[in-house]
Design a protein around this motif. Structure first.
Motif, PDB file in Angstrom:
ATOM      1  N   UNK A 233       0.857  -1.201   0.000  1.00 15.43           N
ATOM      2  CA  UNK A 233       0.000   0.000   0.000  1.00 15.43           C
ATOM      3  C   UNK A 233       0.888   1.244   0.000  1.00 15.43           C
ATOM      4  N   UNK A 234       1.628   1.456  -1.056  1.00 15.18           N
ATOM      5  CA  UNK A 234       2.659   2.486  -1.078  1.00 15.18           C
ATOM      6  C   UNK A 234       2.276   3.697  -1.920  1.00 15.18           C
ATOM      7  N   UNK A 235       2.694   4.866  -1.449  1.00 11.87           N
ATOM      8  CA  UNK A 235       2.773   6.069  -2.276  1.00 11.87           C
ATOM      9  C   UNK A 235       4.197   6.588  -2.171  1.00 11.87           C
ATOM     10  N   UNK A 236       4.781   6.909  -3.303  1.00 15.85           N
ATOM     11  CA  UNK A 236       6.097   7.538  -3.337  1.00 15.85           C
ATOM     12  C   UNK A 236       6.005   8.777  -4.215  1.00 15.85           C
ATOM     13  N   UNK A 237       6.311   9.931  -3.622  1.00 16.30           N
ATOM     14  CA  UNK A 237       6.255  11.204  -4.344  1.00 16.30           C
ATOM     15  C   UNK A 237       7.649  11.815  -4.387  1.00 16.30           C
ATOM     16  N   UNK A 238       8.079  12.217  -5.569  1.00 14.19           N
ATOM     17  CA  UNK A 238       9.376  12.861  -5.741  1.00 14.19           C
ATOM     18  C   UNK A 238       9.182  14.302  -6.182  1.00 14.19           C
ATOM     19  N   UNK A 239       9.815  15.220  -5.446  1.00 13.74           N
ATOM     20  CA  UNK A 239       9.750  16.631  -5.778  1.00 13.74           C
ATOM     21  C   UNK A 239      11.123  17.180  -6.074  1.00 13.74           C
ATOM     22  N   UNK A 240      11.167  18.402  -6.551  1.00 15.17           N
ATOM     23  CA  UNK A 240      12.443  19.014  -6.897  1.00 15.17           C
ATOM     24  C   UNK A 240      13.359  19.152  -5.683  1.00 15.17           C
ATOM     25  N   UNK A 241      12.768  19.285  -4.489  1.00 21.85           N
ATOM     26  CA  UNK A 241      13.591  19.500  -3.290  1.00 21.85           C
ATOM     27  C   UNK A 241      13.380  18.442  -2.206  1.00 21.85           C
ATOM     28  N   UNK A 242      12.453  17.517  -2.410  1.00 18.57           N
ATOM     29  CA  UNK A 242      12.199  16.539  -1.364  1.00 18.57           C
ATOM     30  C   UNK A 242      11.479  15.326  -1.891  1.00 18.57           C
ATOM     31  N   UNK A 243      11.260  14.369  -1.004  1.00 16.32           N
ATOM     32  CA  UNK A 243      10.449  13.214  -1.352  1.00 16.32           C
ATOM     33  C   UNK A 243       9.645  12.751  -0.161  1.00 16.32           C
ATOM     34  N   UNK A 244       8.553  12.050  -0.465  1.00 16.83           N
ATOM     35  CA  UNK A 244       7.643  11.538   0.553  1.00 16.83           C
ATOM     36  C   UNK A 244       7.358  10.082   0.260  1.00 16.83           C
TER      37      UNK A 244
END
Length: 361
Positions: A249-260
């Protein structure tokens, strides 16, 4: 909240998920179990006895009787998806506020009919996507929206899979083409798509492309599939949903300055505590022997489980309409519709040989 007159719920059908939501209605401080209806009175009576319905609750041998009960303010509808359009529309016409199990419809056209009935009859609509109501979800959104800690969203990947066993794969409504023809796409895929849209502030993707090699049962119902989504500004997302893969049950978010990252977004591993992990401005340490700073763990506690918080929010909105003459909150219908549009696009892409499908609102 608890001093207000509770919203009285009727439950249409005795699906397994209705056991969990019935418990949630009992736990919510502004809701009450008023009635349950099934195709037989005996089944409804057994369900009520097994799931903590009060002695005063009405027991009905039909769905119509629940909708005709003047003491029922709202209904929870966990029926097979193929029956949603009929019973959800009738519920709205009977002036019952509507908490509708997902997937909410077989396609967006059906959902539009449901939403139109809710709007014309002034009743509140909400789909039963429970994780949306956990306080962790709001905290994660704060992190994603922080320009300094996360920055511009670049990609999202979501997975929801579980192995329900051979009995499920043979007999559950979710693998029957006449009951829930969307299969895993409508069940676990709904959550993945909702997570992607949530991370993207509900901006629809420009195109959706199903990935090759979905898996089907003998009746042609999807048991696993995947897709990619793309936006005009180079944002991308992917998801995988399955009835054939270990619980994930995963969500992985990648941003320019961070990740979640979150590893239990659909149902927290612990009912009253949930975690997610965030990292900002990460870099490799000396000689690339590690990374710094390391991702930080964020724990969010709640007195009520997410499904009870969902019921409480729905009851709050319905109560405001009943007591104060407020207008129904339309955002939940909009979010449902966007989720359904992407589900439809994935299905269309599969049917068209995995070609990209443009998403039109």
């Amino acid at each position: 909240m608890s001093s207000e007159k509770p919203i009285r719920f009727g439950v249409l059908g005795c699906a397994n998920i209705a056991r969990k939501v019935s418990r949630a209605i009992r736990l919510a401080p502004n809701a009450a179990l008023q009635a349950v209806g099934s195709r037989t009175r005996e089944k409804a009576s057994a369900f009520a006895a097994e799931n903590g319905f009060p002695e005063s609750a009405k027991i009905y041998g039909s769905y119509e009787a629940v909708l005709d009960d003047p003491d029922v303010d709202a209904v929870y509808v966990p029926l097979p998806t193929s029956l949603h359009a009929k019973w959800a529309v009738l519920a709205a016409q009977k002036k019952k506020h509507l908490l509708l199990e997902k997937p909410v419809a077989l396609n967006a056209a059906e959902l539009d009919t449901i939403l139109a009935a809710c709007e014309s009859n002034g009743v509140q609509y909400m789909d039963a996507t429970m994780w949306m109501h956990h306080p962790r979800t709001a905290l994660m959104k704060q992190f994603l929206s922080d320009p300094h800690r996360f920055g511009q969203l670049k990609s999202v990947h979501s997975v929801f899979s579980y192995c329900p066993g051979e009995e499920f794969l043979r007999n559950d409504i979710r693998v029957k083409p006449d009951l829930d023809a969307l299969g895993a796409l409508g069940d676990t895929g709904w959550y993945c798509i909702r997570a992607i849209l949530w991370a993207n502030d509900y901006e629809l993707p420009k195109t959706v492309t199903a990935l090759r090699e979905p898996e089907y049962n003998e009746a042609g119902v999807i048991l696993s599939c995947a897709a990619s989504l793309s936006w005009a500004d180079s944002r991308i997302a992917t998801f995988y949903c399955s009835f054939l893969t270990n619980l994930t049950m995963d969500i992985s978010c990648a941003g320019a300055k961070g990740n979640l990252r979150v590893h239990d977004f659909v149902i927290p591993f612990r009912e009253k505590a949930a975690k997610f992990y965030g990292a900002s401005n990460s870099t490799f340490s000396t000689l690339a022997l590690g990374c710094e700073p390391e991702p930080s763990e964020h724990a969010v506690e709640t007195d009520l489980p997410q499904e009870a918080l969902m019921v409480a929010e729905f009851a709050r909105l319905a109560g405001s309409i009943e007591r104060d003459g407020s207008k129904p909150e339309k955002k939940w219908g909009s979010i449902s519709r966007k989720t359904q549009l992407v589900v439809d696009a994935v299905k269309a892409s599969i049917e068209r040989g995995f070609e990209p499908v443009e998403v039109v609102n």
